[in-house]
Write a protein that holds these residues in place. Sequence first.
Motif, PDB file in Angstrom:
ATOM      1  N   GLN A 366      -5.159 -10.067  -0.868  1.00 17.85           N
ATOM      2  CA  GLN A 366      -5.108  -8.785  -1.549  1.00 17.85           C
ATOM      3  C   GLN A 366      -6.222  -8.685  -2.584  1.00 17.85           C
ATOM      4  OE1 GLN A 366      -3.063  -6.591  -0.214  1.00 17.85           O
ATOM      5  NE2 GLN A 366      -2.502  -8.295   1.128  1.00 17.85           N
ATOM      6  N   MET A 367      -6.814  -7.508  -2.665  1.00 15.75           N
ATOM      7  CA  MET A 367      -7.913  -7.263  -3.589  1.00 15.75           C
ATOM      8  C   MET A 367      -7.373  -6.615  -4.855  1.00 15.75           C
ATOM      9  SD  MET A 367     -10.549  -5.992  -0.622  1.00 15.75           S
ATOM     10  CE  MET A 367     -11.994  -5.787  -1.659  1.00 15.75           C
ATOM     11  N   ILE A 368      -8.254  -6.394  -5.826  1.00 19.15           N
ATOM     12  CA  ILE A 368      -7.807  -5.967  -7.152  1.00 19.15           C
ATOM     13  C   ILE A 368      -7.164  -4.590  -7.103  1.00 19.15           C
ATOM     14  CG2 ILE A 368      -9.941  -4.827  -7.888  1.00 19.15           C
ATOM     15  CD1 ILE A 368      -7.768  -7.256  -9.953  1.00 19.15           C
ATOM     16  N   SER A 369      -7.557  -3.738  -6.163  1.00 24.76           N
ATOM     17  CA  SER A 369      -6.963  -2.407  -6.081  1.00 24.76           C
ATOM     18  C   SER A 369      -5.471  -2.484  -5.758  1.00 24.76           C
ATOM     19  CB  SER A 369      -7.692  -1.579  -5.025  1.00 24.76           C
ATOM     20  OG  SER A 369      -7.718  -2.255  -3.780  1.00 24.76           O
ATOM     21  N   TYR A 370      -5.058  -3.517  -5.043  1.00 22.84           N
ATOM     22  CA  TYR A 370      -3.639  -3.704  -4.736  1.00 22.84           C
ATOM     23  C   TYR A 370      -2.847  -3.879  -6.029  1.00 22.84           C
ATOM     24  CZ  TYR A 370       0.639  -6.056  -3.178  1.00 22.84           C
ATOM     25  OH  TYR A 370       1.954  -6.416  -2.976  1.00 22.84           O
ATOM     26  N   TYR A 371      -3.395  -4.637  -6.975  1.00 20.06           N
ATOM     27  CA  TYR A 371      -2.693  -4.892  -8.226  1.00 20.06           C
ATOM     28  C   TYR A 371      -2.784  -3.696  -9.168  1.00 20.06           C
ATOM     29  CZ  TYR A 371      -2.438  -9.578  -6.408  1.00 20.06           C
ATOM     30  OH  TYR A 371      -2.162 -10.656  -5.608  1.00 20.06           O
ATOM     31  N   VAL A 372      -3.846  -2.908  -9.057  1.00 26.70           N
ATOM     32  CA  VAL A 372      -3.890  -1.653  -9.812  1.00 26.70           C
ATOM     33  C   VAL A 372      -2.753  -0.746  -9.348  1.00 26.70           C
ATOM     34  CG1 VAL A 372      -5.238   0.424 -10.270  1.00 26.70           C
ATOM     35  CG2 VAL A 372      -6.366  -1.802 -10.246  1.00 26.70           C
ATOM     36  N   ALA A 373      -2.565  -0.644  -8.033  1.00 32.25           N
ATOM     37  CA  ALA A 373      -1.460   0.158  -7.503  1.00 32.25           C
ATOM     38  C   ALA A 373      -0.107  -0.441  -7.878  1.00 32.25           C
ATOM     39  CB  ALA A 373      -1.588   0.269  -5.985  1.00 32.25           C
ATOM     40  N   TYR A 374      -0.028  -1.760  -7.906  1.00 33.06           N
ATOM     41  CA  TYR A 374       1.232  -2.421  -8.265  1.00 33.06           C
ATOM     42  C   TYR A 374       1.623  -2.096  -9.704  1.00 33.06           C
ATOM     43  CZ  TYR A 374       4.326  -6.242  -9.681  1.00 33.06           C
ATOM     44  OH  TYR A 374       5.369  -6.969 -10.198  1.00 33.06           O
ATOM     45  N   PHE A 375       0.683  -2.225 -10.624  1.00 29.73           N
ATOM     46  CA  PHE A 375       0.998  -1.950 -12.028  1.00 29.73           C
ATOM     47  C   PHE A 375       1.236  -0.457 -12.270  1.00 29.73           C
ATOM     48  CE2 PHE A 375      -1.197  -6.081 -12.796  1.00 29.73           C
ATOM     49  CZ  PHE A 375      -0.142  -6.707 -13.447  1.00 29.73           C
ATOM     50  N   THR A 376       0.641   0.384 -11.438  1.00 31.95           N
ATOM     51  CA  THR A 376       0.819   1.823 -11.610  1.00 31.95           C
ATOM     52  C   THR A 376       2.152   2.300 -11.060  1.00 31.95           C
ATOM     53  OG1 THR A 376      -1.581   2.175 -11.467  1.00 31.95           O
ATOM     54  CG2 THR A 376      -0.162   4.087 -11.113  1.00 31.95           C
ATOM     55  N   ASN A 377       2.533   1.825  -9.881  1.00 32.28           N
ATOM     56  CA  ASN A 377       3.688   2.387  -9.177  1.00 32.28           C
ATOM     57  C   ASN A 377       4.970   1.599  -9.367  1.00 32.28           C
ATOM     58  OD1 ASN A 377       1.985   4.373  -8.045  1.00 32.28           O
ATOM     59  ND2 ASN A 377       1.405   2.996  -6.379  1.00 32.28           N
ATOM     60  N   GLN A 378       4.867   0.292  -9.564  1.00 33.30           N
ATOM     61  CA  GLN A 378       6.076  -0.524  -9.590  1.00 33.30           C
ATOM     62  C   GLN A 378       6.484  -0.934 -11.003  1.00 33.30           C
ATOM     63  OE1 GLN A 378       6.445  -3.582  -6.602  1.00 33.30           O
ATOM     64  NE2 GLN A 378       4.902  -2.637  -5.286  1.00 33.30           N
ATOM     65  N   THR A 379       5.566  -1.512 -11.756  1.00 34.85           N
ATOM     66  CA  THR A 379       5.916  -1.929 -13.115  1.00 34.85           C
ATOM     67  C   THR A 379       5.656  -0.840 -14.143  1.00 34.85           C
ATOM     68  OG1 THR A 379       3.728  -2.879 -13.556  1.00 34.85           O
ATOM     69  CG2 THR A 379       5.353  -4.302 -12.512  1.00 34.85           C
TER      70      THR A 379
END
Length: 414
Positions: A366-379
Amino acid sequence: MQLSRAARSAMEKTMSATARRQKWRAFALIAPLALFLFVIFVIPISALLYRAVDNPEVIERLPGTLVVLENWDGEQAPADNAYTALMNDLLQAKADSGTGSLARRLNYEISGYRTLIFKTVRRLPFDDGSALSAEQVKSRFIDVDPRWGEARYWQAIANNGTSYSPYYLLAALDLKQEADGSIARVPPSTSAFLEIFGRTFLISAVVTVATLLLGFPLAYWISTLSKRRANLVMICILIPFWTSILVRIAAWVVLLQRQGLVNKTLMGAGLTGEPVDLLFNRLGVYIAMTHILLPFMILPIYSVMQSIPPTYQRAAVSLGSHPFAAFWRVYVPQTYPGVGAGTLLVFIIAVGYYITPALLGGAGDQMISYYVAYFTNQTINWGMASALGFILLVGTLILYSLYRRLSGRELGLG
């Protein structure tokens, strides 16, 4: 003489008015584009930077506590009046339904702080209608949880006494700010973002090189065709743009699965004795991203190759040069602008990819955009998502500046 001066003055006024009209006309022409760039680029980037350093939760919910902690030495638990101020602030936060955001922010500082806040708020108010002394309030806090007697939990509050904080930016670089203000690296067991950034740039670089190796000879072949055939091939290259990325990724899932066409072809040709794992790993990500981004490499290179006169290469051969040497020394240098543009375009698009690695890659792909989406949508951690996006933007701009400097030297402009 006076008439001459009057005429000169009138001419100067006329020229000045004409120049002003031309400037306003030019401004009117570029104003829509400038406004468009301001709305879609400047404002979002400014908001990104603001959210990356914005730190309102503690200062809004614990104002009285922060005032008491201004002169605290940070070595031991604060004075008794700090507990009274914290009780009043938590009661107000509870009444304003602001406990959740406060607990979430402090939990970023110390794991378990969220539980501590909610555990304490559920026990408030302590007095049950009767007044308590500051010493009694402190005793009640420690009875709820002994952690209120530890200095580091109060340091987490004191360190967030400003509206702006480098916490998210430092965390995005696997760094943290100590109680004394110094910057330190987080423990290896909790550091991950530098590795993810490195993985993002590595995958983007590999995909860029793969598209260049495939796109350059294909663009050269197209440039040697007649105009009618070249247009036909370009239509075939552009057809994927008319298809959704999700559809193309789904097609690759069908092709690359263990019983898919690719594995059946490899086994039928005797190249492999059993199906090869091509899905949910790095290889599948490389294949799909290269296929999707290949047109972005071909188009700039082909546009430059199309403008190169073929007589240059023939002239070098007629002067005694080997055909390959003529191609390498005469033709290839003239394609550098297209190669540079295609490389930069593919790389910048690749670093922001999200869907392809998420669907075709594994946990370690997974690339950094995956974690941007994770912090935006999930946490719902907008600060961390903005910090990661901002660091990615800065890294991309640095690489772009390096490219401009190197390409300027290559072209004799530096």
